[in-house]
Design a protein around this motif. Sequence first.
Motif, short mmCIF file in Angstrom:
data_model
loop_
_atom_site.label_atom_id
_atom_site.label_comp_id
_atom_site.label_asym_id
_atom_site.label_seq_id
_atom_site.Cartn_x
_atom_site.Cartn_y
_atom_site.Cartn_z
N LEU A 1 0.83 -1.21 0.00
CA LEU A 1 0.00 0.00 0.00
C LEU A 1 0.86 1.25 0.00
O LEU A 1 0.57 2.22 -0.72
CB LEU A 1 -0.94 -0.01 1.19
N ASP A 2 1.92 1.24 0.81
CA ASP A 2 2.85 2.38 0.82
C ASP A 2 3.46 2.58 -0.57
O ASP A 2 3.54 3.71 -1.06
CB ASP A 2 3.98 2.15 1.83
N TYR A 3 3.88 1.49 -1.18
CA TYR A 3 4.48 1.56 -2.51
C TYR A 3 3.52 2.18 -3.52
O TYR A 3 3.88 3.10 -4.25
CB TYR A 3 4.93 0.17 -2.96
N LEU A 4 2.31 1.67 -3.55
CA LEU A 4 1.33 2.18 -4.52
C LEU A 4 1.02 3.66 -4.27
O LEU A 4 0.93 4.46 -5.21
CB LEU A 4 0.06 1.34 -4.47
N LEU A 5 0.87 4.03 -3.01
CA LEU A 5 0.58 5.43 -2.68
C LEU A 5 1.76 6.33 -3.01
O LEU A 5 1.60 7.38 -3.64
CB LEU A 5 0.20 5.56 -1.20
N LEU A 6 2.96 5.93 -2.59
CA LEU A 6 4.14 6.76 -2.85
C LEU A 6 4.44 6.88 -4.34
O LEU A 6 4.81 7.96 -4.82
CB LEU A 6 5.35 6.17 -2.11
N ALA A 7 4.28 5.80 -5.09
CA ALA A 7 4.50 5.85 -6.54
C ALA A 7 3.46 6.75 -7.21
O ALA A 7 3.79 7.49 -8.14
CB ALA A 7 4.47 4.45 -7.13
N THR A 8 2.24 6.71 -6.72
CA THR A 8 1.18 7.56 -7.29
C THR A 8 1.48 9.03 -7.03
O THR A 8 1.38 9.87 -7.93
CB THR A 8 -0.19 7.18 -6.70
N VAL A 9 1.84 9.35 -5.80
CA VAL A 9 2.16 10.74 -5.46
C VAL A 9 3.39 11.21 -6.23
O VAL A 9 3.39 12.30 -6.82
CB VAL A 9 2.36 10.91 -3.93
N ALA A 10 4.44 10.39 -6.25
CA ALA A 10 5.65 10.75 -7.00
C ALA A 10 5.33 10.92 -8.48
O ALA A 10 5.84 11.84 -9.13
CB ALA A 10 6.73 9.69 -6.81
N GLY A 11 4.48 10.06 -9.02
CA GLY A 11 4.09 10.18 -10.43
C GLY A 11 3.33 11.46 -10.71
O GLY A 11 3.55 12.11 -11.73
N LEU B 1 11.30 4.16 -1.49
CA LEU B 1 10.78 4.68 -0.22
C LEU B 1 10.01 3.63 0.57
O LEU B 1 10.04 3.64 1.81
CB LEU B 1 9.89 5.91 -0.47
N ALA B 2 9.34 2.71 -0.12
CA ALA B 2 8.56 1.68 0.57
C ALA B 2 9.40 0.45 0.93
O ALA B 2 9.01 -0.32 1.81
CB ALA B 2 7.38 1.25 -0.31
#
Length: 171
Positions: A98-108, A154-155
């Motif tokens: 979940l952290d990965y998906l959220l962080l990648a979305t925000v970074a994207g 980050l995740a």
Amino acid sequence: MVAAVIMVVFPFAMIFAALSDVFTMTIGNRISAVLIGSFLLVAPFIGLSWAEFGMHFAAFGLVLAVTFALFATGTMGGGDAKLLASTALWMGFGAALLDYLLLATVAGGVFTLFLVFFRKSTLAIYAGEVPILRRMIDEKDIPYGVALAIGGLLAFPDSPAMMWVFDRMAA
């Protein structure tokens, strides 16, 4: 030795994927293959039960199915889809994914906004003299591998593999 593989292979693969996407707008199959193969090599040593191992593959399968559908509709690149799924294999189901998906979305989102504004700015005229920047200005697509790499890096400290490394370092 297992800890060294974990701490080197995943971060290196993510950084290589980001750079590859920036320079060529492609993420090679080899990067995803390295991530999958290295997870298969280290998984037996990090104390995953068969059920946990299966859940990592379930996360891989679910993410691959969703990203394949996005690829089929032209919403996502094939390399991005494979990288996202092979990274999900390392994260497994849980907070790390979940952290990965959220962080990648925000970074994207941040990276996309930056590129949109950069491409429309007067700075783009001067930056266009540098070949790599010229391609980034002329290209209409977004090298989303950058965001996936940022999110993954980050995740990664919360992933089961890195948690195992931290436990070994603390002992």
